[in-house]
Scaffold this active site. Structure first.
Site, PDB file in Angstrom:
ATOM      1  N   GLU A  30       0.835  -1.202   0.000  1.00  0.00           N
ATOM      2  CA  GLU A  30       0.000   0.000   0.000  1.00  0.00           C
ATOM      3  C   GLU A  30       0.868   1.250   0.000  1.00  0.00           C
ATOM      4  O   GLU A  30       0.557   2.233  -0.673  1.00  0.00           O
ATOM      5  CB  GLU A  30      -0.927  -0.014   1.221  1.00  0.00           C
ATOM      6  CG  GLU A  30      -1.980  -1.124   1.217  1.00  0.00           C
ATOM      7  CD  GLU A  30      -1.439  -2.502   1.593  1.00  0.00           C
ATOM      8  OE1 GLU A  30      -0.240  -2.616   1.924  1.00  0.00           O
ATOM      9  OE2 GLU A  30      -2.217  -3.473   1.536  1.00  0.00           O
ATOM     10  N   ALA A  74       6.788 -34.730 -15.027  1.00  0.00           N
ATOM     11  CA  ALA A  74       6.826 -34.586 -16.477  1.00  0.00           C
ATOM     12  C   ALA A  74       6.591 -35.960 -17.072  1.00  0.00           C
ATOM     13  O   ALA A  74       7.291 -36.916 -16.725  1.00  0.00           O
ATOM     14  CB  ALA A  74       8.184 -34.052 -16.908  1.00  0.00           C
ATOM     15  N   ARG A 129      10.368 -24.220  -8.292  1.00  0.00           N
ATOM     16  CA  ARG A 129      11.258 -24.459  -7.146  1.00  0.00           C
ATOM     17  C   ARG A 129      11.511 -23.152  -6.403  1.00  0.00           C
ATOM     18  O   ARG A 129      11.535 -23.128  -5.171  1.00  0.00           O
ATOM     19  CB  ARG A 129      12.588 -25.054  -7.628  1.00  0.00           C
ATOM     20  CG  ARG A 129      12.455 -26.468  -8.147  1.00  0.00           C
ATOM     21  CD  ARG A 129      13.774 -26.987  -8.689  1.00  0.00           C
ATOM     22  NE  ARG A 129      13.619 -28.307  -9.291  1.00  0.00           N
ATOM     23  CZ  ARG A 129      14.547 -28.903 -10.023  1.00  0.00           C
ATOM     24  NH1 ARG A 129      15.709 -28.324 -10.250  1.00  0.00           N
ATOM     25  NH2 ARG A 129      14.319 -30.111 -10.537  1.00  0.00           N
ATOM     26  N   GLU A 175       8.849 -33.528  -6.175  1.00  0.00           N
ATOM     27  CA  GLU A 175       9.347 -33.887  -7.513  1.00  0.00           C
ATOM     28  C   GLU A 175       9.739 -35.352  -7.536  1.00  0.00           C
ATOM     29  O   GLU A 175      10.728 -35.747  -8.151  1.00  0.00           O
ATOM     30  CB  GLU A 175      10.544 -33.015  -7.885  1.00  0.00           C
ATOM     31  CG  GLU A 175      10.154 -31.595  -8.231  1.00  0.00           C
ATOM     32  CD  GLU A 175      11.185 -30.932  -9.126  1.00  0.00           C
ATOM     33  OE1 GLU A 175      11.392 -31.417 -10.257  1.00  0.00           O
ATOM     34  OE2 GLU A 175      11.779 -29.940  -8.693  1.00  0.00           O
ATOM     35  N   GLY A 210       9.004 -39.681  -7.813  1.00  0.00           N
ATOM     36  CA  GLY A 210       8.379 -40.623  -8.738  1.00  0.00           C
ATOM     37  C   GLY A 210       7.048 -41.110  -8.185  1.00  0.00           C
ATOM     38  O   GLY A 210       6.578 -40.644  -7.139  1.00  0.00           O
TER      39      GLY A 210
HETATM   40  N1  LIG Z   1       9.662 -37.392 -15.114  1.00  0.00           N
HETATM   41  C1  LIG Z   1       9.538 -37.007 -13.869  1.00  0.00           C
HETATM   42  O1  LIG Z   1       8.894 -35.998 -13.585  1.00  0.00           O
HETATM   43  C2  LIG Z   1      10.181 -37.801 -12.784  1.00  0.00           C
HETATM   44  C3  LIG Z   1      10.678 -39.047 -13.036  1.00  0.00           C
HETATM   45  N2  LIG Z   1      11.221 -39.785 -12.034  1.00  0.00           N
HETATM   46  C4  LIG Z   1      11.649 -41.142 -12.346  1.00  0.00           C
HETATM   47  O2  LIG Z   1      10.876 -42.047 -11.551  1.00  0.00           O
HETATM   48  C5  LIG Z   1      11.657 -43.169 -11.171  1.00  0.00           C
HETATM   49  C6  LIG Z   1      11.651 -43.296  -9.652  1.00  0.00           C
HETATM   50  O3  LIG Z   1      10.344 -43.479  -9.199  1.00  0.00           O
HETATM   51  P1  LIG Z   1       9.998 -43.887  -7.697  1.00  0.00           P
HETATM   52  O4  LIG Z   1      10.813 -45.041  -7.276  1.00  0.00           O
HETATM   53  O5  LIG Z   1       8.545 -44.009  -7.600  1.00  0.00           O
HETATM   54  O6  LIG Z   1      10.395 -42.543  -6.972  1.00  0.00           O
HETATM   55  P2  LIG Z   1      10.953 -41.995  -5.610  1.00  0.00           P
HETATM   56  O7  LIG Z   1      12.330 -42.390  -5.358  1.00  0.00           O
HETATM   57  O8  LIG Z   1      10.751 -40.533  -5.728  1.00  0.00           O
HETATM   58  O9  LIG Z   1      10.014 -42.622  -4.478  1.00  0.00           O
HETATM   59  C7  LIG Z   1      10.208 -43.903  -3.932  1.00  0.00           C
HETATM   60  C8  LIG Z   1      11.166 -43.922  -2.757  1.00  0.00           C
HETATM   61  O10 LIG Z   1      10.743 -43.012  -1.758  1.00  0.00           O
HETATM   62  C9  LIG Z   1      11.193 -43.452  -0.487  1.00  0.00           C
HETATM   63  N3  LIG Z   1      10.111 -43.400   0.493  1.00  0.00           N
HETATM   64  C10 LIG Z   1      10.209 -42.834   1.710  1.00  0.00           C
HETATM   65  N4  LIG Z   1       9.083 -42.937   2.386  1.00  0.00           N
HETATM   66  C11 LIG Z   1       8.218 -43.575   1.606  1.00  0.00           C
HETATM   67  C12 LIG Z   1       6.879 -43.968   1.798  1.00  0.00           C
HETATM   68  N5  LIG Z   1       6.212 -43.760   2.936  1.00  0.00           N
HETATM   69  N6  LIG Z   1       6.284 -44.598   0.795  1.00  0.00           N
HETATM   70  C13 LIG Z   1       6.941 -44.839  -0.346  1.00  0.00           C
HETATM   71  N7  LIG Z   1       8.227 -44.474  -0.589  1.00  0.00           N
HETATM   72  C14 LIG Z   1       8.867 -43.854   0.405  1.00  0.00           C
HETATM   73  C15 LIG Z   1      11.764 -44.850  -0.672  1.00  0.00           C
HETATM   74  O11 LIG Z   1      13.172 -44.660  -0.690  1.00  0.00           O
HETATM   75  P3  LIG Z   1      14.209 -45.783  -0.190  1.00  0.00           P
HETATM   76  O12 LIG Z   1      14.071 -46.913  -1.153  1.00  0.00           O
HETATM   77  O13 LIG Z   1      15.535 -45.106  -0.287  1.00  0.00           O
HETATM   78  O14 LIG Z   1      13.832 -46.153   1.195  1.00  0.00           O
HETATM   79  C16 LIG Z   1      11.245 -45.238  -2.042  1.00  0.00           C
HETATM   80  O15 LIG Z   1      12.100 -46.120  -2.717  1.00  0.00           O
HETATM   81  C17 LIG Z   1      13.039 -42.941 -11.731  1.00  0.00           C
HETATM   82  O16 LIG Z   1      13.152 -43.650 -12.929  1.00  0.00           O
HETATM   83  C18 LIG Z   1      13.083 -41.448 -11.993  1.00  0.00           C
HETATM   84  O17 LIG Z   1      13.935 -41.141 -13.071  1.00  0.00           O
HETATM   85  C19 LIG Z   1      11.297 -39.314 -10.755  1.00  0.00           C
HETATM   86  C20 LIG Z   1      10.840 -38.057 -10.456  1.00  0.00           C
HETATM   87  C21 LIG Z   1      10.195 -37.223 -11.448  1.00  0.00           C
HETATM   88  N1  LIG Z   2      12.874 -36.085 -15.993  1.00  0.00           N
HETATM   89  C1  LIG Z   2      12.302 -34.871 -15.810  1.00  0.00           C
HETATM   90  C2  LIG Z   2      12.167 -34.324 -14.518  1.00  0.00           C
HETATM   91  N2  LIG Z   2      12.590 -35.021 -13.435  1.00  0.00           N
HETATM   92  C3  LIG Z   2      12.738 -34.420 -12.105  1.00  0.00           C
HETATM   93  O1  LIG Z   2      13.755 -33.434 -12.080  1.00  0.00           O
HETATM   94  C4  LIG Z   2      14.887 -33.901 -11.330  1.00  0.00           C
HETATM   95  C5  LIG Z   2      16.173 -33.446 -11.964  1.00  0.00           C
HETATM   96  O2  LIG Z   2      16.386 -32.109 -11.576  1.00  0.00           O
HETATM   97  P1  LIG Z   2      17.782 -31.357 -11.838  1.00  0.00           P
HETATM   98  O3  LIG Z   2      18.882 -32.327 -11.546  1.00  0.00           O
HETATM   99  O4  LIG Z   2      17.782 -30.199 -10.919  1.00  0.00           O
HETATM  100  O5  LIG Z   2      17.776 -30.932 -13.275  1.00  0.00           O
HETATM  101  C6  LIG Z   2      14.690 -35.393 -11.324  1.00  0.00           C
HETATM  102  O6  LIG Z   2      15.342 -36.034 -10.276  1.00  0.00           O
HETATM  103  C7  LIG Z   2      13.200 -35.512 -11.168  1.00  0.00           C
HETATM  104  O7  LIG Z   2      12.766 -35.205  -9.870  1.00  0.00           O
HETATM  105  N3  LIG Z   2      11.574 -33.117 -14.411  1.00  0.00           N
HETATM  106  C8  LIG Z   2      11.147 -32.405 -15.491  1.00  0.00           C
HETATM  107  O8  LIG Z   2      10.619 -31.298 -15.350  1.00  0.00           O
HETATM  108  N4  LIG Z   2      11.289 -32.922 -16.715  1.00  0.00           N
HETATM  109  C9  LIG Z   2      11.843 -34.137 -16.937  1.00  0.00           C
HETATM  110  O9  LIG Z   2      11.928 -34.540 -18.097  1.00  0.00           O
END
Ligand SMILES: NC(=O)C1=CN([C@@H]2O[C@H](COP(=O)(O)OP(=O)(O)OC[C@H]3O[C@@H](n4cnc5c(N)ncnc54)[C@H](OP(=O)(O)O)[C@@H]3O)[C@@H](O)[C@H]2O)C=CC1
Ligand SMILES: Nc1c(N[C@@H]2O[C@H](COP(=O)(O)O)[C@@H](O)[C@H]2O)[nH]c(=O)[nH]c1=O
Length: 536
Positions: A103, A214, A244, A348, A350
């Site tokens: 303001e 993504a 972020r 971010e 999986g």
């Molecule tokens: N395109 C995109 O936007 C993205 C793609 N990816 C891709 O996805 C894949 C990974 O997927 P995902 O394994 O599902 O991802 P995450 O690693 O993000 O999630 C799973 C992990 O989270 C941990 N965790 C902790 N607490 C919990 C809970 N209560 N419940 C479940 N998990 C828990 C565990 O770790 P721990 O095993 O260490 O105990 C588990 O293995 C990769 O191939 C990656 O490249 C990932 C992010 C974004």
């Molecule tokens: N593959 C993928 C994403 N993946 C997410 O971004 C992280 C990588 O971030 P950085 O290392 O900071 O560049 C990766 O671990 C996952 O959480 N994000 C997106 O916008 N687009 C993509 O195609």
């Protein structure tokens, strides 16, 4: 005609590319309402300026730590033009806690043109005492009418500024109370969205959580091998840096760290740097990883109590904070983030962790980037794992959905849970308890002040009150806030010119949040300059 706008003062940043605040794309020029009755036209004008106030309020996103977003637009009718941009005499937003209020900035910019004008506020101001506060700025500027989008969501602040303005003879119209129409409903949505983190935090006592992923056009976030770089295009990934920058923390699961070795920084501009959080039950994480480079950003590993204690020690030696949970799960991690004062968190991860977070009802909004490519693979990871639903009728319907094309990708965003509108509940003065259980966890004899805007926020280091303290020679110096003093004194008394420069740099910081950012960054960069090497 009004004078051309003055150069932007503090809190008036150049317009930045930002994701839309509402389901329709924002327009560069304000639209002229079509020819209708005088009352309807004035309502249409009000709604347009209120939406503009919400857009202006959003401009501090990514520049500083997330905080309540306040915007103010001062407008007065110009009979010779229907171009509503020309009606705007001044506008401003709160840059950070402790900096001049929206303001004040808008009133300064409007100068004499503020006399008899209307001020549009997306959110009722929270602080209405003192000379440079919102209320006195508007009164002194000669504003005769104020339109408020949303009453302050925190009970101890709600209604106070409105009451104070009214008692100063200013007409105050509050949307939903004094102003009602479809147009105002839309304008109100903009006001709600721009302060969604504050509203969710106040209503549910968890930070506002956004899940972002993504995926390919066939719904995969990685190939069957787990390889995921990159699904989305460069422009979309640039948008992720912005997301972020708007967040206090970015969360991934252990598997994403093992698979992607991410950095998770907001490396687009010099702005706010979120904390990186890894949730890993096993703590079976790589010895070397980008996230362990805490010079880039702070990292927390949240793990199961007792998991790989030796490795935990190794992480701690690298400056990574390790926090053990009795039973690691998304809700407890969010409660922990709430207690650390976080306002918004970006997930971010999986599909495994995202499913757990959605099931725990801690995710409020989704950003789905969809790239025009197909990878296939029956076992390729998908954005959300098992939710236990077996009928399409059980699917979660997103609310207030937006669609935006980003280069070749499509961004779809929407809310999983409705944005809480706390404003209709207006407490009378004697209803306000001395300790507000809605605002801070309430236990007899314990008060909390996680955020400066909480009931006891005045005790916070970040509270915008100057302090006077003697230096080493006994001379009294004024520091903008306790946080400035605290951060600077990590380096004060060190016989080194660089340390002295850092002290000056911190003292000049525009806000306590900036002082904290500079202090923490310099501490990571130059640990040898820290007096007595206090822990991070
Ligand atoms: N395109 C995109 O936007 C993205 C793609 N990816 C891709 O996805 C894949 C990974 O997927 P995902 O394994 O599902 O991802 P995450 O690693 O993000 O999630 C799973 C992990 O989270 C941990 N965790 C902790 N607490 C919990 C809970 N209560 N419940 C479940 N998990 C828990 C565990 O770790 P721990 O095993 O260490 O105990 C588990 O293995 C990769 O191939 C990656 O490249 C990932 C992010 C974004
Ligand atoms: N593959 C993928 C994403 N993946 C997410 O971004 C992280 C990588 O971030 P950085 O290392 O900071 O560049 C990766 O671990 C996952 O959480 N994000 C997106 O916008 N687009 C993509 O195609």
């Amino acid at each position: 005609m009004l004078a051309p706008p003055a150069p932007p003062p503090l809190g008036v940043a150049p317009a930045r590319a930002s994701y839309p605040l509402r389901p329709v794309p924002s327009r560069r020029c304000l639209p002229a309402p079509r020819a209708v009755s005088a009352a309807a036209a004035s309502h249409a004008h009000d709604a347009v300026f209120l939406r503009r106030a919400a857009e202006v309020a959003d401009r501090s996103a990514g520049l500083t730590s997330p905080h309540p977003n306040f915007g103010c637009v001062i407008a007065r009718p110009q009979l010779e033009t229907e171009n509503l941009d020309a009606w705007v005499a001044g506008e401003g937003f709160l840059y950070a806690q402790g900096t001049p209020c929206a303001e004040l900035i808008a009133a300064d910019q409007a100068g004499d043109h503020a006399r008899g004008a209307t001020a549009y506020l997306n959110l009722e101001p929270g602080d209405c005492y003192g000379d440079s506060t919102a209320v006195s700025s508007l009164v002194q500027a000669g504003i005769t009418r104020v339109v408020v989008g949303l009453r302050h969501p925190l009970k101890h602040l709600r209604g106070k500024a409105i009451q104070s303005l009214r008692s100063d003879g200013i007409q105050v119209d509050v949307v939903g109370e004094d102003l009602q129409s479809k147009l105002f409903k839309e304008a109100l949505t903009s006001c709600l969205i721009v302060n969604a983190p504050l509203l969710y935090r106040a209503a549910f006592r968890v930070p506002f959580s956004v899940l972002k992923y993504a995926m390919t056009a066939d719904g995969k976030i990685a190939a069957s091998s787990g390889h995921a770089s990159w699904v989305s295009g460069r422009a979309s990934r640039g948008r992720v840096f912005e997301l972020r920058g708007r967040s206090d923390a970015v969360i991934v699961g252990g598997n994403t760290v093992r698979r992607d070795d991410p950095r998770l920084t907001a490396r687009h501009v010099k702005g706010h740097v979120p904390v990186r959080i890894v949730m890993s039950q096993t703590c079976n994480l790589p010895e070397e990883a980008n996230l362990w480079n805490v010079h880039e950003a702070y990292t927390i590993v949240a793990t199961q109590r007792g998991a790989r204690r030796d490795f935990q020690k190794k992480l701690a030696m690298k400056g990574v904070e390790v926090v053990e949970f009795d039973m690691l799960n998304p809700r407890d991690v969010m409660s922990y983030c709430y207690d650390r004062g976080y306002l918004s968190v970006l997930w971010e991860c999986g599909g495994t962790l995202s499913a757990a977070a959605i099931s725990a009802r801690v995710i409020h909004k989704v950003y789905a980037f969809c790239a025009p490519k197909i990878i296939g693979g029956a076992n390729a990871p998908t954005p959300v794992g098992e939710l236990g639903m077996n009928q399409m009728t059980q699917a979660i319907d997103l609310i207030d959905v937006s669609y935006e094309q980003i280069d070749r990708d499509m961004l779809m965003s929407g809310f999983i849970q409705p944005i809480p509108d706390l404003s209709p509940v207006i407490p009378s003065v004697d209803e306000i308890p001395s300790v507000d259980p809605e605002v801070s966890p309430y236990e007899t004899n314990i008060i909390s002040f996680y955020k400066t805007w909480d009931t006891f926020g005045v005790f916070s280091n970040f509270s915008p009150h100057p302090i006077h303290m003697p230096d080493e020679k006994g001379d009294c110096l004024t520091w903008p806030t306790v946080e400035h003093y605290y951060q600077a004194h990590k380096f004060a008394g060190v016989d080194n010119p660089q340390a002295r420069d850092i002290v000056k740099e911190i003292k000049k910081a525009r806000s306590p949040e900036e002082a904290a950012r500079i202090g923490r960054t310099r501490q990571r960069e130059f640990p040898e300059l820290v007096y007595l090497n206090i822990p991070l």
